[in-house]
Design a protein around this motif. Structure first.
Motif, PDB file in Angstrom:
ATOM      1  N   ARG B  36       0.865  -1.181   0.000  1.00 49.37           N
ATOM      2  CA  ARG B  36       0.000   0.000   0.000  1.00 49.37           C
ATOM      3  C   ARG B  36       0.902   1.231   0.000  1.00 49.37           C
ATOM      4  O   ARG B  36       1.907   1.285   0.725  1.00 49.37           O
ATOM      5  CB  ARG B  36      -0.866  -0.019   1.250  1.00 49.37           C
ATOM      6  CG  ARG B  36      -1.664   1.237   1.478  1.00 49.37           C
ATOM      7  CD  ARG B  36      -2.476   1.168   2.734  1.00 49.37           C
ATOM      8  NE  ARG B  36      -3.055   2.480   3.011  1.00 49.37           N
ATOM      9  CZ  ARG B  36      -4.303   2.665   3.395  1.00 49.37           C
ATOM     10  NH1 ARG B  36      -5.103   1.624   3.595  1.00 49.37           N
ATOM     11  NH2 ARG B  36      -4.753   3.882   3.610  1.00 49.37           N
ATOM     12  N   ASP B  38       0.748   5.449   0.452  1.00 47.47           N
ATOM     13  CA  ASP B  38       0.026   6.648   0.835  1.00 47.47           C
ATOM     14  C   ASP B  38       0.956   7.852   0.674  1.00 47.47           C
ATOM     15  O   ASP B  38       2.181   7.715   0.812  1.00 47.47           O
ATOM     16  CB  ASP B  38      -0.432   6.554   2.293  1.00 47.47           C
ATOM     17  CG  ASP B  38      -1.450   5.464   2.504  1.00 47.47           C
ATOM     18  OD1 ASP B  38      -1.085   4.383   2.996  1.00 47.47           O
ATOM     19  OD2 ASP B  38      -2.612   5.694   2.147  1.00 47.47           O
ATOM     20  N   TYR B  64      -7.508  -6.568   5.576  1.00 51.18           N
ATOM     21  CA  TYR B  64      -7.233  -7.124   4.252  1.00 51.18           C
ATOM     22  C   TYR B  64      -7.232  -8.646   4.323  1.00 51.18           C
ATOM     23  O   TYR B  64      -6.969  -9.219   5.375  1.00 51.18           O
ATOM     24  CB  TYR B  64      -5.865  -6.674   3.731  1.00 51.18           C
ATOM     25  CG  TYR B  64      -5.695  -5.183   3.580  1.00 51.18           C
ATOM     26  CD1 TYR B  64      -5.077  -4.442   4.579  1.00 51.18           C
ATOM     27  CD2 TYR B  64      -6.137  -4.528   2.439  1.00 51.18           C
ATOM     28  CE1 TYR B  64      -4.898  -3.070   4.443  1.00 51.18           C
ATOM     29  CE2 TYR B  64      -5.959  -3.159   2.294  1.00 51.18           C
ATOM     30  CZ  TYR B  64      -5.339  -2.437   3.307  1.00 51.18           C
ATOM     31  OH  TYR B  64      -5.171  -1.077   3.167  1.00 51.18           O
ATOM     32  N   ALA B  87      -6.272   4.404  -1.146  1.00 51.38           N
ATOM     33  CA  ALA B  87      -4.816   4.372  -1.292  1.00 51.38           C
ATOM     34  C   ALA B  87      -4.475   3.835  -2.674  1.00 51.38           C
ATOM     35  O   ALA B  87      -5.347   3.429  -3.446  1.00 51.38           O
ATOM     36  CB  ALA B  87      -4.168   3.486  -0.228  1.00 51.38           C
ATOM     37  N   TYR B  89      -2.517   0.800  -4.479  1.00 50.84           N
ATOM     38  CA  TYR B  89      -2.101  -0.555  -4.138  1.00 50.84           C
ATOM     39  C   TYR B  89      -1.226  -1.124  -5.244  1.00 50.84           C
ATOM     40  O   TYR B  89      -1.593  -1.107  -6.423  1.00 50.84           O
ATOM     41  CB  TYR B  89      -3.335  -1.449  -3.931  1.00 50.84           C
ATOM     42  CG  TYR B  89      -4.121  -1.070  -2.700  1.00 50.84           C
ATOM     43  CD1 TYR B  89      -5.120  -0.109  -2.760  1.00 50.84           C
ATOM     44  CD2 TYR B  89      -3.841  -1.666  -1.468  1.00 50.84           C
ATOM     45  CE1 TYR B  89      -5.835   0.242  -1.622  1.00 50.84           C
ATOM     46  CE2 TYR B  89      -4.544  -1.315  -0.330  1.00 50.84           C
ATOM     47  CZ  TYR B  89      -5.536  -0.356  -0.421  1.00 50.84           C
ATOM     48  OH  TYR B  89      -6.239  -0.007   0.718  1.00 50.84           O
TER      49      TYR B  89
END
Lengths: 109, 113
Positions: B36, B38, B64, B87, B89
């Protein structure tokens, strides 16, 4: 404190300039990666090194294991070099990577 | 051509819905990873798998789930339990040799409305 620190966070250069991006890490590693992420988001691996120096075209990566430091150099920079450059280290016997936050490079014509 | 594909590139979902992100590779790699990304943070590992039918939690696995029923496929489900799912991925794969790099897919940008 992050285990992998990059500097600078942002860098603006004029076309043709020599560029250096730095990466320092605080953990024991088996290898260090330099990655390039373009605005679209895809990531490309530039180098993986565990000692010394590697060169590919206008890109040069060096690592000093004793000082826990690596540098990525770009010679004769070009606007197409504009991207985020990410340092990542692989620790010990695992394939897991620990990533720096990246350096945003903008090369202006 | 060999590589990693992720679909879709952009995904919008309503809050409270589960969503599954696809990752396929034809590189014959044993290991696959989900990250992930960010703003202002480095990539963080969600899950990884070193072999079919086996996977391990990464640093931020809560909310998840994954499966690895086939060598070439490693789908990620973002469940309603994930508090901040919006976000970017990224999926990656590699051989199990420590000397090899990871190859990344193009990514999926998930926005939860």
């Amino acid at each position: 404190k992050n285990e992998v620190e990059q500097s600078p966070q942002n860098l603006t250069a004029q076309e043709g300039e020599f560029i250096t991006i730095n990466c320092s890490y605080s953990v024991g590693i088996s290898a260090l990666h330099w990655l390039q992420q373009h605005p679209g988001g895809g990531i490309v691996s530039l180098f993986m090194l565990s000692s010394g120096k590697k060169k590919h075209g206008r890109l040069i990566a060096t690592i000093n294991i004793q000082e826990k430091h690596s540098s990525l150099h770009i010679t004769a920079s070009h606007p197409r070099d504009s991207a985020v450059y990410i340092c990542a280290v692989k620790g010990g016997a695992t394939n897991k990577l620990i990533f720096g936050t990246g350096t945003l490079l903008a090369v202006q014509p | 051509d060999g590589g990693i594909t992720q679909s879709p590139k952009y995904l919008f979902r309503k809050e409270g819905q589960n969503v599954t992100l696809s990752c396929e590779q034809n590189l014959n790699h044993d290991a696959m990873y989900w990250y992930r990304q960010d703003p202002g943070q480095g990539l963080r590992l969600i899950y990884y798998s070193q072999i079919v039918n086996d996977f391990q939690k990464g640093d931020i696995a809560e909310g998840y789930s994954v499966s690895r029923e086939k060598k070439e496929s490693f789908p990620l489900t973002v469940t309603s339990a994930q508090k901040n799912p919006t976000a970017f991925y990224l999926c990656a794969s590699s051989t199990m040799r420590g000397s090899d790099t990871q190859y990344f897919g193009p990514g999926t940008r998930l926005t939860v409305l």
